[in-house]
Write an enzyme that holds these catalytic residues in place. Sequence first.
Site, PDB file in Angstrom:
ATOM      1  N   TYR A 138      -3.537   0.219  10.043  1.00 18.00           N
ATOM      2  CA  TYR A 138      -3.368  -0.213   8.645  1.00 18.00           C
ATOM      3  C   TYR A 138      -1.954   0.093   8.166  1.00 18.00           C
ATOM      4  O   TYR A 138      -1.286  -0.751   7.560  1.00 18.00           O
ATOM      5  CB  TYR A 138      -4.399   0.502   7.788  1.00 18.00           C
ATOM      6  CG  TYR A 138      -4.433   0.131   6.339  1.00 18.00           C
ATOM      7  CD1 TYR A 138      -3.782   0.924   5.391  1.00 18.00           C
ATOM      8  CD2 TYR A 138      -5.128  -0.979   5.895  1.00 18.00           C
ATOM      9  CE1 TYR A 138      -3.831   0.608   4.040  1.00 18.00           C
ATOM     10  CE2 TYR A 138      -5.186  -1.307   4.544  1.00 18.00           C
ATOM     11  CZ  TYR A 138      -4.539  -0.510   3.634  1.00 18.00           C
ATOM     12  OH  TYR A 138      -4.580  -0.828   2.288  1.00 18.00           O
TER      13      TYR A 138
ATOM     14  N   SER B  41       0.842  -1.202   0.000  1.00 15.60           N
ATOM     15  CA  SER B  41       0.000   0.000   0.000  1.00 15.60           C
ATOM     16  C   SER B  41       0.871   1.244   0.000  1.00 15.60           C
ATOM     17  O   SER B  41       2.066   1.185   0.300  1.00 15.60           O
ATOM     18  CB  SER B  41      -0.863  -0.011   1.269  1.00 15.60           C
ATOM     19  OG  SER B  41      -1.400   1.274   1.548  1.00 15.60           O
TER      20      SER B  41
HETATM   21  P1  NAP Z   1     -11.785  -4.954  -0.272  1.00 11.60           P
HETATM   22  O1  NAP Z   1     -12.701  -4.437  -1.293  1.00 11.60           O
HETATM   23  O2  NAP Z   1     -12.070  -4.667   1.163  1.00 11.60           O
HETATM   24  O3  NAP Z   1     -11.587  -6.552  -0.460  1.00 11.60           O
HETATM   25  C1  NAP Z   1     -10.844  -7.250   0.489  1.00 11.60           C
HETATM   26  C2  NAP Z   1     -11.311  -8.680   0.408  1.00 11.60           C
HETATM   27  O4  NAP Z   1     -10.663  -9.442   1.447  1.00 11.60           O
HETATM   28  C3  NAP Z   1     -12.828  -8.782   0.652  1.00 11.60           C
HETATM   29  O5  NAP Z   1     -13.381  -9.785  -0.158  1.00 11.60           O
HETATM   30  C4  NAP Z   1     -12.852  -9.175   2.111  1.00 11.60           C
HETATM   31  O6  NAP Z   1     -14.037  -9.810   2.513  1.00 11.60           O
HETATM   32  C5  NAP Z   1     -11.674 -10.137   2.168  1.00 11.60           C
HETATM   33  N1  NAP Z   1     -11.287 -10.417   3.546  1.00 11.60           N
HETATM   34  C6  NAP Z   1     -11.228  -9.547   4.587  1.00 11.60           C
HETATM   35  N2  NAP Z   1     -10.861 -10.184   5.707  1.00 11.60           N
HETATM   36  C7  NAP Z   1     -10.689 -11.500   5.374  1.00 11.60           C
HETATM   37  C8  NAP Z   1     -10.322 -12.674   6.112  1.00 11.60           C
HETATM   38  N3  NAP Z   1     -10.061 -12.632   7.418  1.00 11.60           N
HETATM   39  N4  NAP Z   1     -10.254 -13.859   5.444  1.00 11.60           N
HETATM   40  C9  NAP Z   1     -10.542 -13.917   4.123  1.00 11.60           C
HETATM   41  N5  NAP Z   1     -10.894 -12.849   3.364  1.00 11.60           N
HETATM   42  C10 NAP Z   1     -10.960 -11.648   3.998  1.00 11.60           C
HETATM   43  O7  NAP Z   1     -10.336  -4.417  -0.546  1.00 11.60           O
HETATM   44  P2  NAP Z   1      -9.636  -3.971  -1.919  1.00 11.60           P
HETATM   45  O8  NAP Z   1      -9.745  -2.503  -2.077  1.00 11.60           O
HETATM   46  O9  NAP Z   1      -9.999  -4.880  -3.045  1.00 11.60           O
HETATM   47  O10 NAP Z   1      -8.139  -4.257  -1.446  1.00 11.60           O
HETATM   48  C11 NAP Z   1      -7.590  -5.550  -1.549  1.00 11.60           C
HETATM   49  C12 NAP Z   1      -6.204  -5.449  -0.953  1.00 11.60           C
HETATM   50  O11 NAP Z   1      -5.530  -4.329  -1.537  1.00 11.60           O
HETATM   51  C13 NAP Z   1      -6.214  -5.187   0.550  1.00 11.60           C
HETATM   52  O12 NAP Z   1      -5.112  -5.859   1.137  1.00 11.60           O
HETATM   53  C14 NAP Z   1      -5.997  -3.669   0.647  1.00 11.60           C
HETATM   54  O13 NAP Z   1      -5.398  -3.313   1.876  1.00 11.60           O
HETATM   55  C15 NAP Z   1      -5.078  -3.454  -0.495  1.00 11.60           C
HETATM   56  N6  NAP Z   1      -5.019  -2.098  -1.051  1.00 11.60           N
HETATM   57  C16 NAP Z   1      -6.160  -1.472  -1.464  1.00 11.60           C
HETATM   58  C17 NAP Z   1      -6.041  -0.205  -2.063  1.00 11.60           C
HETATM   59  C18 NAP Z   1      -7.228   0.567  -2.553  1.00 11.60           C
HETATM   60  O14 NAP Z   1      -7.062   1.784  -2.815  1.00 11.60           O
HETATM   61  N7  NAP Z   1      -8.382  -0.048  -2.693  1.00 11.60           N
HETATM   62  C19 NAP Z   1      -4.790   0.376  -2.233  1.00 11.60           C
HETATM   63  C20 NAP Z   1      -3.660  -0.302  -1.761  1.00 11.60           C
HETATM   64  C21 NAP Z   1      -3.795  -1.548  -1.193  1.00 11.60           C
HETATM   65  P3  NAP Z   1     -15.167  -8.853   3.172  1.00 11.60           P
HETATM   66  O15 NAP Z   1     -15.950  -8.324   2.022  1.00 11.60           O
HETATM   67  O16 NAP Z   1     -15.943  -9.751   4.091  1.00 11.60           O
HETATM   68  O17 NAP Z   1     -14.419  -7.752   3.937  1.00 11.60           O
HETATM   69  C1  GCO Z   2      -6.914   5.298   3.129  1.00 14.15           C
HETATM   70  C2  GCO Z   2      -7.041   4.346   1.970  1.00 14.15           C
HETATM   71  C3  GCO Z   2      -5.686   3.786   1.603  1.00 14.15           C
HETATM   72  C4  GCO Z   2      -5.830   2.796   0.498  1.00 14.15           C
HETATM   73  C5  GCO Z   2      -4.521   2.245   0.081  1.00 14.15           C
HETATM   74  C6  GCO Z   2      -3.574   3.289  -0.410  1.00 14.15           C
HETATM   75  O1  GCO Z   2      -7.824   5.330   3.979  1.00 14.15           O
HETATM   76  O2  GCO Z   2      -5.896   6.011   3.159  1.00 14.15           O
HETATM   77  O3  GCO Z   2      -7.939   3.300   2.276  1.00 14.15           O
HETATM   78  O4  GCO Z   2      -5.094   3.192   2.716  1.00 14.15           O
HETATM   79  O5  GCO Z   2      -6.618   1.715   0.904  1.00 14.15           O
HETATM   80  O6  GCO Z   2      -3.938   1.438   1.050  1.00 14.15           O
HETATM   81  O7  GCO Z   2      -2.461   2.632  -1.009  1.00 14.15           O
END
Ligand code: NAP
Ligand code: GCO
Length: 259
Positions: free
Chosen positions: A157, A144
């Site tokens: 986080y 992230s």
């Molecule tokens: P998301 O929409 O919240 O999807 C996360 C998935 O993981 C959901 O299906 C969630 O299920 C599942 N999950 C949560 N806890 C779990 C557990 N204990 N066991 C199994 N599955 C579990 O997140 P996303 O935005 O797609 O992000 C995916 C990854 O990318 C995460 O690691 C996040 O931190 C990272 N990330 C996101 C962003 C962004 O801007 N979106 C940027 C950088 C990194 P539920 O629906 O039940 O929660």
């Molecule tokens: C926040 C956002 C970010 C993104 C992502 C950025 O609240 O700042 O959720 O943390 O999820 O991780 O890379």
Amino acid sequence: MNPFDLTGKIAFVTGASYGIGFALAQAFASASARVVFNDINQELVDKGLAAYASEGIDARGYVCDVTSEPAVQATVARITEEVGVIDILVNNAGIIKRIPALEMDPADFRKVIDVDLTAPFIVSKAVAPGMIAKGGGKIINVCSMMSELGRETVSAYASAKGGLKMLTRNLACEWAEYNIQVNGIGPGYIATPQTAPLREPGHPFNDFIIAKTPAARWGTTHDLQGPAIFLASSASDFVNGHILYVDGGILAYIGKQPK
Ligand code: NAP
Ligand code: GCO
């Protein structure tokens, strides 16, 4: 030979019913990998299976809470028996709790660490023996911007994602001798359900993040697909312990100069 070809490879993406995990699994399928995923309950797994099927992807889905080592060990054993040895692991499952540190209950802090940092350790530890026996593999941890930067309300986080960067580097050091490459992909701000609260109409964060992103836009899950295929393929066989940031330039940018 096409170094980005994943023919014959089995890719396991955690938490991949939707969002970034789903997009990464889609990318692997487009490179001819077999897709396996888990999510935390049957409803989400069924939702994911339907979504993959609508894309013409014959995915296998498993219900598994990635924070439970017994459940993870059992699921990896089932995948190995029913599909085959996992070649590519993406530790994608994650949560976020946006709470000011002064107001955050330690239980909430621990929960974020458990899912976003301890679980990638648990799943990697469960998958690595099969990779070692097979002669190698790829592990990709979804890091992230918060692996490098802080901001208000995301102390748990950021601590987890900062730790995940160092777990990535450490496992890369421990398992390189087995031809396992452990790397991270670091998305910028991506439009998914996780960031939906930040993108609500009129939310000040939207203008803020556009000003902090040289590309002047939110990322899409599609932006992550090519970099993920690179890290999952033989094209990255000499890349170890690297976090590949896919952020539109955020980490390179001090911020837009006020007019
Ligand atoms: P998301 O929409 O919240 O999807 C996360 C998935 O993981 C959901 O299906 C969630 O299920 C599942 N999950 C949560 N806890 C779990 C557990 N204990 N066991 C199994 N599955 C579990 O997140 P996303 O935005 O797609 O992000 C995916 C990854 O990318 C995460 O690691 C996040 O931190 C990272 N990330 C996101 C962003 C962004 O801007 N979106 C940027 C950088 C990194 P539920 O629906 O039940 O929660
Ligand atoms: C926040 C956002 C970010 C993104 C992502 C950025 O609240 O700042 O959720 O943390 O999820 O991780 O890379």
